[in-house]
Write a protein that holds these residues in place. Structure first.
Motif, PDB file in Angstrom:
ATOM      1  N   TRP A  98     -31.195 -14.342  80.951  1.00 12.59           N
ATOM      2  CA  TRP A  98     -31.302 -15.097  82.198  1.00 12.59           C
ATOM      3  C   TRP A  98     -32.744 -15.215  82.691  1.00 12.59           C
ATOM      4  O   TRP A  98     -33.047 -16.073  83.509  1.00 12.59           O
ATOM      5  N   GLY A 148     -25.196 -13.747  78.022  1.00 16.55           N
ATOM      6  CA  GLY A 148     -26.084 -14.358  79.006  1.00 16.55           C
ATOM      7  C   GLY A 148     -26.535 -15.747  78.598  1.00 16.55           C
ATOM      8  O   GLY A 148     -26.637 -16.645  79.438  1.00 16.55           O
ATOM      9  N   LEU A 151     -23.911 -18.718  79.322  1.00 14.10           N
ATOM     10  CA  LEU A 151     -23.431 -18.983  80.677  1.00 14.10           C
ATOM     11  C   LEU A 151     -23.165 -20.480  80.822  1.00 14.10           C
ATOM     12  O   LEU A 151     -24.058 -21.293  80.604  1.00 14.10           O
ATOM     13  N   LEU A 157     -23.435 -17.252  88.326  1.00 11.75           N
ATOM     14  CA  LEU A 157     -23.935 -16.131  87.530  1.00 11.75           C
ATOM     15  C   LEU A 157     -23.201 -14.844  87.912  1.00 11.75           C
ATOM     16  O   LEU A 157     -22.835 -14.045  87.046  1.00 11.75           O
ATOM     17  N   TYR A 160     -19.561 -14.819  86.622  1.00  8.82           N
ATOM     18  CA  TYR A 160     -19.612 -14.703  85.163  1.00  8.82           C
ATOM     19  C   TYR A 160     -19.905 -13.257  84.766  1.00  8.82           C
ATOM     20  O   TYR A 160     -19.268 -12.692  83.865  1.00  8.82           O
TER      21      TYR A 160
END
Length: 207
Positions: A98, A148, A151, A157, A160
């Protein structure tokens, strides 16, 4: 002779029960591996996608299941904290993804984690707490990075993260439960299951 017959009967019965436990897991793993990696249908919502991603990806599923199964034979804190170590590794890998930080050889790392976790199960290996914990976290770092990176566009986020965290803990707990059940069986059943997982991991690594 009178005393040995019941003993043989219960030994035979126990063997049958162990076979009934291991056989479906082995068959499911082998059948699922044919569709590697198998992330289709992971959903488009944040929570659902996160929840299903580890379960629909056979590589993720087998690695986490094997780690949970292996953890039952470990000592002290390592046995208790394996689900937490798995989460820490997953979160660390996801955080890297991320933040746009690449992790070289993610797919290879995932395949090797399946292979090595299977070997640990098959060989009934016990590791010192620090080494075993570091290995678990390192394995899951690759899985977390993959989660990640995948996604879904527009997904939350946070939801998830909650989804794949719950899935990770659930799979680890199932693996520990299976390991606890198989502790009552002859070690050959555990070895067979570990060898199957390792073979599938090897096939992933070569594919």
């Amino acid at each position: 002779m009178i005393h040995s017959s019941p003993s043989r009967f219960f030994s035979y019965l126990n063997s049958r029960v162990c076979a009934l436990v291991v056989a479906p897991v082995v068959m499911l793993a082998a059948m699922s591996a044919a569709a590697h990696p198998g992330h289709d249908g992971a959903g488009h919502g944040g929570f659902l996608a996160g929840l299903l991603h580890p379960m629909l990806g056979v590589d993720h599923l087998l690695a986490m299941l094997a780690i949970g199964l292996w953890s039952v034979r470990q000592q002290g804190r390592l046995r208790r904290f394996v689900p937490g170590l798995m989460l820490a590794g997953m979160w660390g890998g996801a955080a890297l993804a991320w933040n746009g930080l690449p992790l070289p050889g993610v797919e290879t790392g995932i395949a090797l984690s399946v292979l090595l976790a299977g070997v640990l199960v098959a060989t009934l290996t016990r590791l010192p707490g620090m080494l075993g914990g570091s290995l678990v976290a390192a394995f899951m770092l690759f899985h977390g990075h993959a989660h990640g990176s995948e996604l879904p566009a527009g997904a939350s986020l946070l939801t998830y993260l909650i989804g794949f965290s719950l899935a990770t803990v659930a799979i680890a707990v199932v693996g520990k439960g299976l390991g606890t059940l198989l502790q009552r069986c002859e070690t050959r059943w555990v070895r067979a299951l570990g060898a199957t997982i390792a073979a599938i991991g090897g096939a992933f690594a070569l594919s």
